[in-house]
Design a protein around this motif. Sequence first.
Motif, PDB file in Angstrom:
ATOM      1  N   ASN A  28       0.805  -1.208   0.000  1.00 50.07           N
ATOM      2  CA  ASN A  28       0.000   0.000   0.000  1.00 50.07           C
ATOM      3  C   ASN A  28       0.842   1.264   0.000  1.00 50.07           C
ATOM      4  OD1 ASN A  28      -2.666  -1.094   0.053  1.00 50.07           O
ATOM      5  ND2 ASN A  28      -2.228  -1.811   2.125  1.00 50.07           N
ATOM      6  N   ASP A 322     -14.731  -6.715   0.319  1.00 56.51           N
ATOM      7  CA  ASP A 322     -14.430  -5.809  -0.780  1.00 56.51           C
ATOM      8  C   ASP A 322     -12.920  -5.552  -0.852  1.00 56.51           C
ATOM      9  OD1 ASP A 322     -14.273  -3.863  -2.686  1.00 56.51           O
ATOM     10  OD2 ASP A 322     -15.743  -2.515  -1.771  1.00 56.51           O
ATOM     11  N   HIS A 323     -12.305  -5.891  -1.972  1.00 60.41           N
ATOM     12  CA  HIS A 323     -10.859  -5.745  -2.123  1.00 60.41           C
ATOM     13  C   HIS A 323     -10.432  -4.318  -2.444  1.00 60.41           C
ATOM     14  CE1 HIS A 323      -9.366 -10.148  -2.623  1.00 60.41           C
ATOM     15  NE2 HIS A 323     -10.316 -10.059  -1.714  1.00 60.41           N
ATOM     16  N   LYS A 324     -11.373  -3.411  -2.524  1.00 60.65           N
ATOM     17  CA  LYS A 324     -11.013  -2.020  -2.825  1.00 60.65           C
ATOM     18  C   LYS A 324     -10.385  -1.330  -1.621  1.00 60.65           C
ATOM     19  CE  LYS A 324     -14.591  -1.416  -6.346  1.00 60.65           C
ATOM     20  NZ  LYS A 324     -15.809  -0.648  -6.751  1.00 60.65           N
ATOM     21  N   THR A 325     -10.585  -1.868  -0.440  1.00 67.56           N
ATOM     22  CA  THR A 325     -10.013  -1.279   0.763  1.00 67.56           C
ATOM     23  C   THR A 325      -8.942  -2.198   1.331  1.00 67.56           C
ATOM     24  OG1 THR A 325     -11.588  -2.343   2.273  1.00 67.56           O
ATOM     25  CG2 THR A 325     -12.259  -0.244   1.261  1.00 67.56           C
ATOM     26  N   ARG A 329      -9.074  -6.379   1.806  1.00 71.31           N
ATOM     27  CA  ARG A 329      -8.039  -7.301   1.311  1.00 71.31           C
ATOM     28  C   ARG A 329      -7.435  -8.100   2.459  1.00 71.31           C
ATOM     29  NH1 ARG A 329      -6.804  -2.695  -1.683  1.00 71.31           N
ATOM     30  NH2 ARG A 329      -5.002  -2.200  -0.368  1.00 71.31           N
TER      31      ARG A 329
END
Length: 396
Positions: A28, A322-325, A329
């Motif tokens: 990240n 949700d893998h957007k956050t 993940r």
Amino acid sequence: MIRFLKIVILIVIIFTFNISLAQDLADNQVDSVEQESKKDKNLKFSILGGPGYTPDFGALIGGSALFTFKTDPTDSLINRSNVPVGFAWLFNGGFNAIVRPQLFFNEDKFRIFGQFYIKDNQENYYGVGFETNKERPRGEATTQYAATAYQFNPIFLFRLGASDFFLGPQVDITSTRIRDPAELMVEDPYYIAAGGTAEGDRIFNSGLGFQLSYDTRDFPANAYSGVYFIASAVFYEKFFGSDYSFQSYQLEYRQYKALPFLGERRNLAWTVSSNTSTGNVPWTDMSKVGSPFDLRGYYLGQFRDKTTSYAILEYRHMLNFDHKTWAGRFFSKFGFAAWCGVGAVGPNPFDVEGWLPNYGAGLRIEVQPRMNFRMDIGKDPINNQTLLYFNMTEAF
């Protein structure tokens, strides 16, 4: 039981230190170019480890490592090869290390599987058969002995034409040196028949054989669908250098069924397996259950005879966020499994002396895509005991 749960909680906290998870945190903080570069790396590895405790060996420093790679990065028809490694240094002296590689070559026309271990630690021998083993208490005066042992067991598999069948030779070399056997163990007829004395024994066996397999699994290391069947035979003979002449046969059937109505990455897996030996089989090489890959909850080798069989049904469930956050993940790397099963032990496949019920549940942590670290807690209702296991990749 409370003490056991405290130990489990401590180990979960320690073992969830994970290089793969730490790498996600680092991802990240890098730009998209650096992330793409990381994805292009062929060799990937994950390590979990730290201090822990198991009922088998007591306090230890140990862990698991998983190495994955493509033997040919340009080959789109082969799966990533995986090499899971388990290791432990025991506080009471000794160590264990085991490797179970699955290597894929040449558009998956050639495979190398197998098992390799080396160990030097305290082990336990309960005897042969169901009633003897069930009633024998575990301890320094009854079952314990010191062992230095290794196994070299490569399996070479060649695809048969364009089919899903594989056939090839295998080698199995085992060596066990026994020291300081327990007083009751020295009186055991199978131990005496193998040449064991109060000072110990040394047993070396080498065999050659073959394995036939049928494999339609979508991903061998962690299948969601497909069938896997194994039929193998290994012949241990004195002209191969073996101390004993005997034969070992294995039949195993596995099937995997995805459950899309429950969500992605949820599936059922089941297996039925039977191992039979014939001839002059030493006690060290008899069929046994209780490994991290079959009836989890039984001490390894507590139940052994010329034939052991088992059937296991396991439900596997990974979390989906949700893998957007980052949080999505992170938590999507976790899941669980639960299983129930039963085993049998006897002198031959048609003479069952006793049944071994089994059930348990475990934590899953995805350390690489479709590659899980697992912590399983298994129950042995026969002796009312609970055992803990750490491993890379699924049990079957």
